[in-house]
Enzyme design. Structure first.
Site, PDB file in Angstrom:
ATOM      1  N   ARG A   1      43.878  41.993  37.038  1.00 34.55           N
ATOM      2  CA  ARG A   1      44.727  40.843  36.683  1.00 34.55           C
ATOM      3  C   ARG A   1      45.123  40.972  35.212  1.00 34.55           C
ATOM      4  O   ARG A   1      44.620  41.817  34.495  1.00 34.55           O
ATOM      5  CB  ARG A   1      44.002  39.522  36.951  1.00 34.55           C
ATOM      6  CG  ARG A   1      42.617  39.513  36.343  1.00 34.55           C
ATOM      7  CD  ARG A   1      42.170  38.215  35.810  1.00 34.55           C
ATOM      8  NE  ARG A   1      43.001  37.716  34.742  1.00 34.55           N
ATOM      9  CZ  ARG A   1      42.920  38.151  33.478  1.00 34.55           C
ATOM     10  NH1 ARG A   1      42.082  39.115  33.123  1.00 34.55           N
ATOM     11  NH2 ARG A   1      43.713  37.641  32.555  1.00 34.55           N
ATOM     12  N   GLY A   2      46.032  40.044  34.794  1.00 35.40           N
ATOM     13  CA  GLY A   2      46.573  40.141  33.445  1.00 35.40           C
ATOM     14  C   GLY A   2      47.828  40.990  33.518  1.00 35.40           C
ATOM     15  O   GLY A   2      47.817  42.087  34.110  1.00 35.40           O
TER      16      GLY A   2
ATOM     17  N   ARG B   1      52.203  39.574  43.559  1.00 37.96           N
ATOM     18  CA  ARG B   1      52.186  38.361  42.712  1.00 37.96           C
ATOM     19  C   ARG B   1      53.585  38.187  42.103  1.00 37.96           C
ATOM     20  O   ARG B   1      54.206  39.185  41.722  1.00 37.96           O
ATOM     21  CB  ARG B   1      51.121  38.451  41.604  1.00 37.96           C
ATOM     22  CG  ARG B   1      49.691  38.424  42.144  1.00 37.96           C
ATOM     23  CD  ARG B   1      48.653  38.321  41.031  1.00 37.96           C
ATOM     24  NE  ARG B   1      48.565  36.970  40.485  1.00 37.96           N
ATOM     25  CZ  ARG B   1      47.831  36.655  39.423  1.00 37.96           C
ATOM     26  NH1 ARG B   1      47.133  37.582  38.790  1.00 37.96           N
ATOM     27  NH2 ARG B   1      47.783  35.412  38.981  1.00 37.96           N
TER      28      ARG B   1
ATOM     29  N   ASP C   1      52.940  36.027  30.639  1.00 38.80           N
ATOM     30  CA  ASP C   1      53.231  36.756  31.885  1.00 38.80           C
ATOM     31  C   ASP C   1      54.705  37.073  32.024  1.00 38.80           C
ATOM     32  O   ASP C   1      55.077  38.073  32.652  1.00 38.80           O
ATOM     33  CB  ASP C   1      52.729  35.971  33.089  1.00 38.80           C
ATOM     34  CG  ASP C   1      51.217  36.055  33.147  1.00 38.80           C
ATOM     35  OD1 ASP C   1      50.558  35.285  32.435  1.00 38.80           O
ATOM     36  OD2 ASP C   1      50.705  36.949  33.840  1.00 38.80           O
TER      37      ASP C   1
ATOM     38  N   LYS D   1      49.127  31.407  31.697  1.00 36.00           N
ATOM     39  CA  LYS D   1      48.147  30.712  32.526  1.00 36.00           C
ATOM     40  C   LYS D   1      48.258  29.193  32.382  1.00 36.00           C
ATOM     41  O   LYS D   1      48.426  28.671  31.288  1.00 36.00           O
ATOM     42  CB  LYS D   1      46.740  31.188  32.127  1.00 36.00           C
ATOM     43  CG  LYS D   1      45.587  30.630  32.913  1.00 36.00           C
ATOM     44  CD  LYS D   1      45.746  30.758  34.408  1.00 36.00           C
ATOM     45  CE  LYS D   1      46.025  32.179  34.866  1.00 36.00           C
ATOM     46  NZ  LYS D   1      46.504  32.268  36.244  1.00 36.00           N
TER      47      LYS D   1
END
Ligand code: MRU
Length: 348
Positions: free
Chosen positions: A55-56, A89, A225, A236
């Protein structure tokens, strides 16, 4: 990143490629357990991004770049693999950027995937070098989520300047937002700071306003993101309220991200697709139910912060105000391929 496993110091990256296997630190089970997951095909890669083993934004991009190389090595359809990987995603721009970059080089996918990831590591390092200039001695820095080496293959985005400040002897102190519902702050950022020996305290997500009002926070640095043409950015969930509170309290608020996170095709934050994740992530903590089973939950994984709350964007090319993002846009128009092809070394 340097990690200490039972007294043994090793250097590991969040994700790497051992053809035809993609290897990654399992970010779901840290800090209790350090484990490497092996990803053997496109379907497993899709699952590992969706379930947040990796993730990230930049780390997702790196895994996706390797995914195209892997599909090629396994003699499967690389275009189809690209579509599957991109559907894992929706919010982080790096995922789409990385797949498109490697697909442009179908003949040499392994070479270009590796160049892409080397470039991400170097860009993250440069974000640290540029951001370190903004950090004075003994500063108390707020961060949200995990924008560290785990999220960016190595160094990190928001954590990279903090690492560099620490290495320069500036003794930074980090307030770590726990970051419900997945607890990336409490679990992952805190783990990285322990590994680096950087002083920090984990705080509940709703504590930052109190600390700002009591003059306990000198500046905030977060990752992103996706950053749009006007500088609005998704990060986030919970980032937006921290940015508003920072402005109210006269605290500088920086966003650290590489060029791969910028999406100049979108005019403003309203155009960013926001991922919604499962209700269980909100209704449970580490698999333990915390709400009545009859209650429904709503779980947007990201929010959007308008550019007017951002003091500056810390990038590999320098620190920019939102009014100067067009300079960065010009850099984006240059061919990354040419810049990388020009030398074996990564040229930014
Ligand atoms: O859902 P996640 O954990 O992938 O969200 C990550 C973030 O929001 C990070 O802050 C962002 O990707 C920047 S990472 C260097």
């Amino acid at each position: 990143m340097k990690i200490n496993l039972n007294g043994k110091i090793s250097n590991v990256k969040a994700v790497w490629y051992d053809e035809p296997v993609i290897k990654m630190i399992d970010q779901r089970i840290l800090p209790e357990t350090f484990n490497i997951v092996e990803v053997n095909d496109t379907r497993e890669l899709y699952d590992s991004i969706k379930n947040m083993t990796v993730r990230g934004a930049p780390s997702i991009g790196a895994a996706a770049a390797y995914g195209i190389a892997q599909a090629k090595a396994l003699e499967t359809d690389v275009e189809e693999a690209g579509k599957v990987i991109k559907s894992s995603r929706p919010t982080a721009n790096d995922l789409f950027f990385a797949v498109d970059f490697v697909l442009q080089h179908e003949g040499e996918t392994k070479k270009y995937a590796e160049m892409y990831v080397d470039s991400i590591v170097e860009r993250s390092r440069m974000i640290g070098v540029n951001g370190n200039d903004l950090i004075g001695n003994n500063k108390r820095i707020l961060t949200h989520c995990n924008a560290g080496a785990l999220a960016s293959v190595d160094y990190g985005t928001a954590l990279s300047p903090i690492r560099m400040a620490n290495e320069s002897g500036k003794k930074p102190f980090v307030w770590v937002d726990e970051t419900r519902p997945r607890l990336q702050g409490a679990r992952l950022t805190a783990w990285e700071l322990v590994q680096e020996g950087i002083e920090h305290k984990v705080i509940a997500d709703n504590a930052a306003g109190f600390l700002m009002e009591r003059e306990q926070i000198d500046l905030a640095i977060v990752g992103a993101d996706r950053i749009t043409r006007n500088g609005d950015f998704a990060n986030k969930i919970g980032t937006y309220e921290k940015a508003v509170l920072a402005k109210e309290n006269g605290i500088s608020f920086y966003v650290a991200a590489p060029l791969s996170t910028f999406d100049f095709s979108i005019e403003n934050g309203r155009g960013i697709p926001i991922e919604e994740r499962s209700e269980e992530e909100v209704k449970e903590v580490k698999g333990v139910s915390i709400s009545p089973k009859e209650s429904r939950a709503y779980n947007p994984a990201f929010d959007v912060t308008p550019s007017r709350y951002v003091t500056g964007y810390i990038t590999e090319y320098g620190v920019f105000k939102s009014s100067d993002l067009k300079i960065l846009r010009e850099k984006g128009k240059e061919s990354i391929i040419e810049r990388i092809d020009g030398s074996k070394k990564v040229i930014l």
